[in-house]
Design a protein around this motif. Structure first.
Motif, short mmCIF file in Angstrom:
data_model
loop_
_atom_site.label_atom_id
_atom_site.label_comp_id
_atom_site.label_asym_id
_atom_site.label_seq_id
_atom_site.Cartn_x
_atom_site.Cartn_y
_atom_site.Cartn_z
N GLY A 129 0.82 -1.20 0.00
CA GLY A 129 0.00 0.00 0.00
C GLY A 129 0.85 1.25 0.00
O GLY A 129 0.41 2.33 -0.40
N ALA A 130 2.09 1.10 0.44
CA ALA A 130 3.08 2.18 0.40
C ALA A 130 4.45 1.53 0.40
O ALA A 130 4.71 0.61 1.17
CB ALA A 130 2.93 3.11 1.60
N LEU A 131 5.32 1.97 -0.49
CA LEU A 131 6.69 1.45 -0.55
C LEU A 131 7.62 2.63 -0.79
O LEU A 131 7.54 3.29 -1.83
CB LEU A 131 6.83 0.41 -1.65
CG LEU A 131 8.04 -0.52 -1.56
CD1 LEU A 131 7.84 -1.79 -2.40
CD2 LEU A 131 9.33 0.16 -1.96
N LEU A 132 8.47 2.90 0.18
CA LEU A 132 9.35 4.05 0.12
C LEU A 132 10.81 3.60 0.17
O LEU A 132 11.16 2.68 0.92
CB LEU A 132 9.09 5.02 1.28
CG LEU A 132 7.93 6.01 1.10
CD1 LEU A 132 6.59 5.30 1.13
CD2 LEU A 132 7.98 7.08 2.18
N ALA B 143 8.14 19.03 2.17
CA ALA B 143 8.41 18.73 0.77
C ALA B 143 7.43 17.68 0.24
O ALA B 143 6.93 17.79 -0.88
CB ALA B 143 9.84 18.24 0.62
N LEU B 144 7.14 16.68 1.06
CA LEU B 144 6.16 15.66 0.66
C LEU B 144 4.79 16.28 0.45
O LEU B 144 4.12 16.02 -0.55
CB LEU B 144 6.08 14.57 1.72
CG LEU B 144 6.84 13.27 1.50
CD1 LEU B 144 6.66 12.34 2.70
CD2 LEU B 144 6.39 12.58 0.23
N ALA B 145 4.38 17.09 1.41
CA ALA B 145 3.06 17.71 1.33
C ALA B 145 2.94 18.63 0.12
O ALA B 145 1.87 18.74 -0.49
CB ALA B 145 2.78 18.49 2.62
N HIS C 196 -1.07 8.74 5.19
CA HIS C 196 -0.56 8.65 6.57
C HIS C 196 0.67 7.75 6.63
O HIS C 196 1.70 8.12 7.26
CB HIS C 196 -1.64 8.10 7.49
CG HIS C 196 -1.14 7.76 8.87
ND1 HIS C 196 -0.87 8.73 9.83
CD2 HIS C 196 -0.85 6.56 9.45
CE1 HIS C 196 -0.43 8.14 10.93
NE2 HIS C 196 -0.40 6.83 10.73
N MET C 197 0.62 6.58 5.99
CA MET C 197 1.74 5.65 6.03
C MET C 197 2.95 6.20 5.28
O MET C 197 4.10 5.97 5.68
CB MET C 197 1.32 4.30 5.45
CG MET C 197 0.30 3.55 6.28
SD MET C 197 0.79 3.35 8.02
CE MET C 197 2.34 2.48 7.86
N THR C 198 2.71 6.94 4.22
CA THR C 198 3.82 7.52 3.47
C THR C 198 4.60 8.51 4.32
O THR C 198 5.83 8.48 4.36
CB THR C 198 3.30 8.20 2.19
OG1 THR C 198 2.70 7.22 1.33
CG2 THR C 198 4.42 8.90 1.44
#
Length: 282
Positions: free
Chosen positions: A190-193, A232-234, A255-257
């Protein structure tokens, strides 16, 4: 699953005009997993004989589109490159049976362009560049981040072929941090960073996949503070960029990111402060 609309299978080594209904066949794990009513002829890449993984003279790594997960994983376990552990981590993120591992290809994963495609995550994080070949033999190179244009969408033209992905030597020397989240233990990402830190100049890069419809990369001249990374993400990922499917709602993915991004930043910060600068993780 049988593809009952297919009337012919052609060897890709044989030159023949591209026709409506033609489709490249590599591992076939996606093609044969669900109906493909538009396909009339399969152009089989299985006998091209492309070397799965090739070390180039400049230290770069060329991964053939037909390289399987098993072949790539085998390379990762023998490589001494600082970024080699990331290769194995992304292979394991596939969460597939040994049957899939022996057939699924790097090129197929990129061309499917699913947000959770771990080969997209890997190659985007390590500055991968795709080599594309048209039916006329014209070659062009584009970054993986430009090749994947959306969920299930890519930059391939009609009849164009993804030949390989090249990872530059400098990217292979980076320290890396990997984080993945799924709704269930064996669920799709669902999220991979992935975070990378260049030991030569301190450049930090964060690559976001699975939670967004296409890869998102943030680059900083140095490791940022927590607030700087969050801002920066936002400012980069818009509200409608978060992916939405049964594997996670957009709000949860967002949220997870943000949570995983801070974990990645902290891990690389700690690694940067190691006395001898070596990666001491098991």
């Amino acid at each position: 699953m049988d593809l009952n609309t297919v009337t012919e299978v052609r060897d890709a080594r044989e030159r023949a005009p591209w026709q409506p209904g033609d489709c490249w066949l590599a591992g076939g794990t996606f093609l044969f997993s669900e109906p493909q009513p538009w396909i009339r002829r399969l152009v089989d890449l299985g006998r091209t004989g492309w070397q799965p993984v090739t070390h180039l003279p400049d230290g770069a790594l060329e991964i053939a589109a037909t390289c399987t997960l098993t072949q790539l994983s085998r390379y990762a376990r023998t490589s001494t490159a600082p970024a080699a552990p990331l290769v194995e981590q992304c292979c394991r993120a596939f969460l597939a049976s040994f049957k899939i591992w022996n057939l699924a290809t790097v090129g197929g994963n990129l061309c499917n362009a699913l947000p959770a495609g771990p080969m997209i995550s890997l190659t985007a994080a390590l500055d991968g560049r795709c080599l594309l070949r048209s039916q006329a033999g014209v070659l062009r190179r584009i970054p993986v981040t430009a090749f994947v244009t959306g969920a299930g969408e890519n930059d391939l033209g009609e009849g164009e072929l993804l030949r390989s992905v090249t990872l530059p030597a400098r990217a292979l020397r980076r320290r890396t941090a990997f984080r993945q989240a799924s709704l269930s233990g064996l669920g799709r990402s669902g999220a991979l960073l992935i975070g990378t830190l260049d030991p030569s100049d301190g450049t930090f890069t964060l690559t976001v996949t699975a939670s967004t419809a296409r890869p998102v990369r943030l680059c900083f001249p140095a490791l940022p503070a927590a607030a700087g990374l969050r801002d920066a993400l936002a400012g980069t990922v818009r509200d409608d960029d978060w992916f939405d499917d049964v594997h996670g709602l957009p709000a949860w993915r967002r949220h997870m990111t943000f949570r995983l991004a801070e974990e990645v930043r902290r891990e690389l910060d700690e690694l940067r402060q190691e006395p001898d600068g070596r990666d001491t993780r098991p």
